[in-house]
Design a protein around this motif. Structure first.
Motif, mmCIF file in Angstrom:
data_model
loop_
_atom_site.group_PDB
_atom_site.id
_atom_site.type_symbol
_atom_site.label_atom_id
_atom_site.label_comp_id
_atom_site.label_asym_id
_atom_site.label_seq_id
_atom_site.Cartn_x
_atom_site.Cartn_y
_atom_site.Cartn_z
ATOM 1 N N ASN A 8 7.449 12.585 -1.362
ATOM 2 C CA ASN A 8 6.789 13.395 -0.335
ATOM 3 C C ASN A 8 5.639 14.200 -0.930
ATOM 4 O OD1 ASN A 8 8.292 12.657 1.933
ATOM 5 N ND2 ASN A 8 9.916 14.145 1.471
ATOM 6 N N SER A 9 5.878 14.739 -2.145
ATOM 7 C CA SER A 9 4.826 15.513 -2.811
ATOM 8 C C SER A 9 3.619 14.642 -3.106
ATOM 9 C CB SER A 9 5.370 16.118 -4.108
ATOM 10 O OG SER A 9 6.506 16.919 -3.872
ATOM 11 N N VAL A 10 3.878 13.394 -3.547
ATOM 12 C CA VAL A 10 2.796 12.452 -3.846
ATOM 13 C C VAL A 10 2.012 12.151 -2.573
ATOM 14 C CG1 VAL A 10 2.274 10.095 -4.553
ATOM 15 C CG2 VAL A 10 3.969 11.441 -5.817
ATOM 16 N N ALA A 11 2.733 11.923 -1.463
ATOM 17 C CA ALA A 11 2.075 11.603 -0.202
ATOM 18 C C ALA A 11 1.170 12.742 0.258
ATOM 19 C CB ALA A 11 3.130 11.287 0.860
ATOM 20 N N VAL A 12 1.658 13.980 0.157
ATOM 21 C CA VAL A 12 0.855 15.141 0.553
ATOM 22 C C VAL A 12 -0.399 15.239 -0.327
ATOM 23 C CG1 VAL A 12 0.805 17.665 0.632
ATOM 24 C CG2 VAL A 12 2.800 16.425 1.501
ATOM 25 N N GLU A 13 -0.227 15.072 -1.646
ATOM 26 C CA GLU A 13 -1.357 15.165 -2.566
ATOM 27 C C GLU A 13 -2.407 14.088 -2.266
ATOM 28 O OE1 GLU A 13 -3.740 16.465 -5.664
ATOM 29 O OE2 GLU A 13 -1.939 17.440 -4.873
ATOM 30 N N ALA A 14 -1.955 12.893 -1.916
ATOM 31 C CA ALA A 14 -2.877 11.772 -1.654
ATOM 32 C C ALA A 14 -3.418 11.773 -0.229
ATOM 33 C CB ALA A 14 -2.178 10.450 -1.935
ATOM 34 N N GLY A 15 -2.815 12.584 0.631
ATOM 35 C CA GLY A 15 -3.272 12.625 2.013
ATOM 36 C C GLY A 15 -2.852 11.424 2.823
ATOM 37 N N VAL A 16 -1.672 10.909 2.537
ATOM 38 C CA VAL A 16 -1.148 9.759 3.272
ATOM 39 C C VAL A 16 0.271 10.062 3.711
ATOM 40 C CG1 VAL A 16 -2.556 8.136 1.952
ATOM 41 C CG2 VAL A 16 -0.230 8.633 1.186
ATOM 42 N N SER A 17 0.847 9.174 4.509
ATOM 43 C CA SER A 17 2.248 9.335 4.907
ATOM 44 C C SER A 17 3.175 8.914 3.774
ATOM 45 C CB SER A 17 2.540 8.505 6.159
ATOM 46 O OG SER A 17 2.488 7.118 5.844
ATOM 47 N N ARG A 18 4.424 9.367 3.867
ATOM 48 C CA ARG A 18 5.411 8.949 2.860
ATOM 49 C C ARG A 18 5.614 7.436 2.914
ATOM 50 N NH1 ARG A 18 10.473 7.646 1.598
ATOM 51 N NH2 ARG A 18 11.532 8.768 -0.121
ATOM 52 N N SER A 32 -4.780 -0.635 1.567
ATOM 53 C CA SER A 32 -6.125 -0.875 1.057
ATOM 54 C C SER A 32 -6.230 -0.426 -0.402
ATOM 55 C CB SER A 32 -7.162 -0.126 1.896
ATOM 56 O OG SER A 32 -7.049 1.273 1.690
ATOM 57 N N LEU A 33 -7.198 -0.985 -1.131
ATOM 58 C CA LEU A 33 -7.389 -0.619 -2.530
ATOM 59 C C LEU A 33 -7.726 0.859 -2.675
ATOM 60 C CD1 LEU A 33 -9.393 -3.709 -3.884
ATOM 61 C CD2 LEU A 33 -6.997 -3.122 -4.317
ATOM 62 N N GLU A 34 -8.532 1.400 -1.743
ATOM 63 C CA GLU A 34 -8.920 2.806 -1.825
ATOM 64 C C GLU A 34 -7.709 3.713 -1.658
ATOM 65 O OE1 GLU A 34 -9.843 6.708 -0.328
ATOM 66 O OE2 GLU A 34 -9.132 5.092 0.991
ATOM 67 N N THR A 35 -6.851 3.389 -0.699
ATOM 68 C CA THR A 35 -5.629 4.184 -0.486
ATOM 69 C C THR A 35 -4.685 4.046 -1.674
ATOM 70 O OG1 THR A 35 -5.818 3.922 1.913
ATOM 71 C CG2 THR A 35 -3.656 4.533 1.041
ATOM 72 N N ARG A 36 -4.556 2.825 -2.183
ATOM 73 C CA ARG A 36 -3.695 2.591 -3.343
ATOM 74 C C ARG A 36 -4.152 3.446 -4.532
ATOM 75 N NH1 ARG A 36 -0.494 -1.635 -4.251
ATOM 76 N NH2 ARG A 36 -1.488 -2.767 -2.534
ATOM 77 N N CYS A 41 -3.451 7.922 -8.307
ATOM 78 C CA CYS A 41 -4.022 9.122 -8.929
ATOM 79 C C CYS A 41 -3.132 10.331 -8.675
ATOM 80 C CB CYS A 41 -5.419 9.377 -8.384
ATOM 81 S SG CYS A 41 -6.672 8.243 -9.020
ATOM 82 N N ALA A 42 -2.589 10.431 -7.454
ATOM 83 C CA ALA A 42 -1.684 11.540 -7.137
ATOM 84 C C ALA A 42 -0.415 11.463 -7.981
ATOM 85 C CB ALA A 42 -1.347 11.515 -5.648
ATOM 86 N N MET A 43 0.110 10.283 -8.164
ATOM 87 C CA MET A 43 1.303 10.114 -9.010
ATOM 88 C C MET A 43 1.027 10.566 -10.437
ATOM 89 S SD MET A 43 2.525 6.360 -7.616
ATOM 90 C CE MET A 43 3.627 6.110 -8.987
#
Length: 336
Positions: A8-18, A32-36, A41-43
């Motif tokens: 959940n922390s990673v998702a919040v940092e990356a601005g995506v859903s869990r 997408s590659l950009e989202t990946r 990077c957040a991880m």
């Protein structure tokens, strides 16, 4: 104590859903590659560690295989492992390596422990002395298995290995064509399928040419200074004029023995090894060798095992990698 970083922390940092972050962890093509890249990077930023063990429990696979070899100190097996690694790394599979040290009882204990650790399958080079009971036990453990380099049954089980008989036949035929008439085989203890197939190719080819076919000299392959009765045979009144060795390492020992006694391999006595180890191309003289392609065997074995893991089947697949002869200076024949 530092709090563990959650998905959940990673998702919040990356601005995506869990759910999206979870798809990235599972290498889903739906992201997408950009989202990946943002999720990865957040991880990295947060220091997130993926609990692959828990995920594997849900998916019923661990992403690991067992690699059971009989002599991990041999450079030949290093080449085999390179081929296996080329395939499994692209499949995100990790190999757990164990060494049976040519001990069937130790081998069986190791296979059972690998099963306890949840490996998805096995690549196995059977220890000398293994019997059909080994395959029955592996089947009982519900482990997909590919035998490599050696097999314990002519019919049962998946197998990938060189065509030892054909490779040895090529070597003997080359020597005969270049005038060698008394050819010995060094290292001939028929303790497993690879040795038996080499000896079979040696005998059948010499019989075909109506030449003496029983000059087989047993040695202990783990002791490279053991040349068996070769020194006595060489000093006899009717010495051989060529030798096919079980492997390149033994052939290198033979060439050293000959050079120390003033005999030039290739000119005074023909020597052929097997396995085409890298050092064989730079030895003095360079060593003619039977190409068994351990890297190619490893690739084929890994591909077959991954197929068996994904598509279990009761039918056996056997793949033989064709033999070739790498002609160099040590056999005295014409270079290509």
């Amino acid at each position: 104590m530092k709090k563990a970083v959650t998905l959940n922390s990673v998702a919040v940092e990356a601005g995506v859903s869990r759910a999206t972050a979870s798809l990235v962890l599972r290498d889903s093509p739906l992201v997408s590659l950009e989202t990946r890249d943002r999720v990865i990077c957040a991880m990295d930023k947060l220091g997130y560690i993926y609990n692959r063990g828990a995920a594997n429990l849900r998916g019923q696979k661990t992403g690991t295989i067992g690699l059971v070899l009989c002599d991990i100190g041999s450079p030949f097996y290093s080449q085999l492992m390179l081929g296996i690694d080329e395939v499994i790394v692209d499949a995100n599979i990790v190999a757990i390596l164990v060494n049976s040290a040519e001990n069937p009882d130790r081998q069986l204990r190791q296979i059972r422990r690998l099963r306890e650790h949840g490996v998805d399958g096995l690549i196995l080079c059977p220890a000398a002395g293994s019997s059909d009971a080994l395959l029955s036990e592996i089947e009982r453990l519900h482990l997909p298995c590919v035998q490599v380099l050696r097999h314990v049954s002519q019919r049962n089980g998946n197998y990938v290995g060189p065509d030892y008989a054909d490779g040895t036949s090529l070597a003997v035929t080359h020597l005969v064509r270049h005038g060698r008439r008394k050819i010995a085989f060094l290292g001939g203890r028929p303790v497993h399928s690879a040795a038996r197939e080499r000896l079979d190719g040696f005998r059948k080819t010499l019989k075909k040419h109506k030449l003496e076919h029983d000059l087989i000299i047993p040695t202990h392959l783990e002791n490279l200074s053991d040349l068996g009765s070769f020194p006595e045979l060489l000093a006899s009144s009717t010495p051989p004029d060529a030798v096919v060795c079980y492997n390149d390492m033994l052939a290198q020992s033979v060439m050293g023995y000959l050079l120390a006694r003033g005999k030039m391999p290739g000119r005074d006595f023909a020597v052929i090894g097997a396995d085409d180890l890298p050092q064989s191309a730079v030895s003095f003289p360079t060593l003619t060798t039977i190409v068994t392609d351990p890297v190619g065997v490893g690739r084929n074995a890994a591909r077959l095992l991954l197929d068996r893991i994904d598509n279990p089947t009761t039918s056996s697949t056997r793949i033989l990698v064709s033999g070739q002869l790498m002609i160099r200076q040590s056999c005295g024949g014409q270079l290509p």
